[in-house]
Write a protein that holds these residues in place. Structure first.
Motif, PDB file in Angstrom:
ATOM      1  N   VAL A  32     -22.986  20.665 -28.570  1.00  0.00           N
ATOM      2  CA  VAL A  32     -21.974  20.914 -27.214  1.00  0.00           C
ATOM      3  C   VAL A  32     -22.314  22.186 -26.570  1.00  0.00           C
ATOM      4  O   VAL A  32     -22.456  23.244 -27.394  1.00  0.00           O
ATOM      5  N   TRP A  36     -19.008  25.045 -22.557  1.00  0.00           N
ATOM      6  CA  TRP A  36     -18.135  23.737 -22.579  1.00  0.00           C
ATOM      7  C   TRP A  36     -17.073  24.037 -23.613  1.00  0.00           C
ATOM      8  O   TRP A  36     -15.908  23.324 -23.383  1.00  0.00           O
ATOM      9  N   ARG A  37     -17.099  24.667 -24.650  1.00  0.00           N
ATOM     10  CA  ARG A  37     -16.254  24.551 -25.796  1.00  0.00           C
ATOM     11  C   ARG A  37     -14.882  25.161 -25.550  1.00  0.00           C
ATOM     12  O   ARG A  37     -14.036  24.347 -26.057  1.00  0.00           O
ATOM     13  N   ALA A  39     -13.231  24.983 -22.666  1.00  0.00           N
ATOM     14  CA  ALA A  39     -12.589  24.039 -21.894  1.00  0.00           C
ATOM     15  C   ALA A  39     -12.318  22.772 -22.586  1.00  0.00           C
ATOM     16  O   ALA A  39     -11.111  22.149 -22.456  1.00  0.00           O
ATOM     17  N   LEU A  40     -12.967  22.451 -23.733  1.00  0.00           N
ATOM     18  CA  LEU A  40     -12.569  21.514 -24.481  1.00  0.00           C
ATOM     19  C   LEU A  40     -11.526  21.637 -25.277  1.00  0.00           C
ATOM     20  O   LEU A  40     -10.688  20.713 -25.562  1.00  0.00           O
ATOM     21  N   LEU A  72     -14.567  16.563 -18.779  1.00  0.00           N
ATOM     22  CA  LEU A  72     -15.460  17.129 -19.530  1.00  0.00           C
ATOM     23  C   LEU A  72     -15.604  16.466 -21.240  1.00  0.00           C
ATOM     24  O   LEU A  72     -16.725  16.370 -21.760  1.00  0.00           O
ATOM     25  N   GLN A  75     -17.946  13.639 -20.460  1.00  0.00           N
ATOM     26  CA  GLN A  75     -19.338  14.134 -20.370  1.00  0.00           C
ATOM     27  C   GLN A  75     -19.979  14.475 -21.831  1.00  0.00           C
ATOM     28  O   GLN A  75     -21.084  14.141 -22.121  1.00  0.00           O
ATOM     29  N   THR A  76     -18.824  15.042 -22.518  1.00  0.00           N
ATOM     30  CA  THR A  76     -19.297  15.275 -24.143  1.00  0.00           C
ATOM     31  C   THR A  76     -19.595  13.935 -24.795  1.00  0.00           C
ATOM     32  O   THR A  76     -20.571  13.992 -25.543  1.00  0.00           O
TER      33      THR A  76
END
Length: 231
Positions: A32, A36-37, A39-40, A72, A75-76
């Motif tokens: 990942v 992004w992390r 936000a996840l 997101l 997307q992941t």
């Protein structure tokens, strides 16, 4: 599958494919993107609600999050290495049937070794959003070559494999554990109370689509699952 959106999946790297075939699971380190992390993690925390947001009761000792409509998160679930690993195991077109957030609470989370989706030929994945290890509820797995082959109706007197056969995973936020859903696995107890948020997702063959559609409401699946991934 006629008329359904189709997405071509790239091949897994040869050394990863070999390890996956041998072990039945693969740890995709740092899969990942770092950007992004946060936000996840925010999507996970925003998705945590009260027990009445779930159509079916969730187990005690866990925090659960509704996340499947988050762009997101979607997307992941489509990261190329993750799809490549699923394609390697399934060997034919498949779809994303579910994704939700799970986190073991302090002194909670322990599961007996178990298999998911017996006979359904499915792939599970855990996207770790925090560092994980034996102190905060990391998942343990029995490698394929050590799998004794029970936990099924053929051996009713043997309910679970020897715990000493299992390996506890450990790593950092951004890792993804992808595994054959019928591989013996289970979470460990979160003794430290440190956060161990994850996304749990499942890939299945189109032959299971009708069954999954019929249970959408009870599984709290809100996302579009029509996309077909093609090896």
């Amino acid at each position: 599958m006629n008329g359904l959106p189709r997405t071509k999946v790239e091949l897994l790297k040869p050394e990863q494919a070999t390890a996956l075939e041998r072990d039945g699971y693969l740890l995709l380190r740092g899969a990942v993107p770092a950007a992004w992390r946060d936000a996840l993690r925010a999507a996970f925390d925003a998705g945590v609600g009260t027990g009445d947001q779930w159509a079916a009761p969730r187990g005690p000792g866990w925090r659960h999050a509704l996340v499947d409509l988050d762009p997101l998160v979607q997307q992941t679930c489509r990261l190329p290495p993750l799809l490549a690993a699923a394609a390697q195991m399934l060997g034919e077109p498949f779809f994303l049937s579910q994704v939700e957030g799970r986190e073991p609470l302090k002194d909670g989370g322990h599961q007996r070794l178990h298999r998911d989706g017996a006979g359904m030929k499915s792939v599970s994945a855990l996207v770790f959003l925090d560092a994980y290890g034996p102190d905060n509820g990391a998942t343990r797995v029995v490698p394929r070559h050590l799998d004794p082959g029970y936990l099924n109706q053929e051996h009713p007197d043997q309910t679970e494999p020897d715990e000493t056969l299992s390996l506890i995973t450990a790593g950092e936020a951004g890792d993804i554990l992808v595994f054959d859903a019928d591989l013996p696995h289970g979470a460990t107890c979160n003794r430290s109370g440190a956060r161990r948020r994850s996304l749990l997702l499942s890939f299945m063959l189109p032959g299971n689509r009708a069954t999954m559609e019929a249970s959408r409401a009870i599984r709290n699946v809100r996302m579009d699952t029509s996309e077909v991934f093609v090896p």
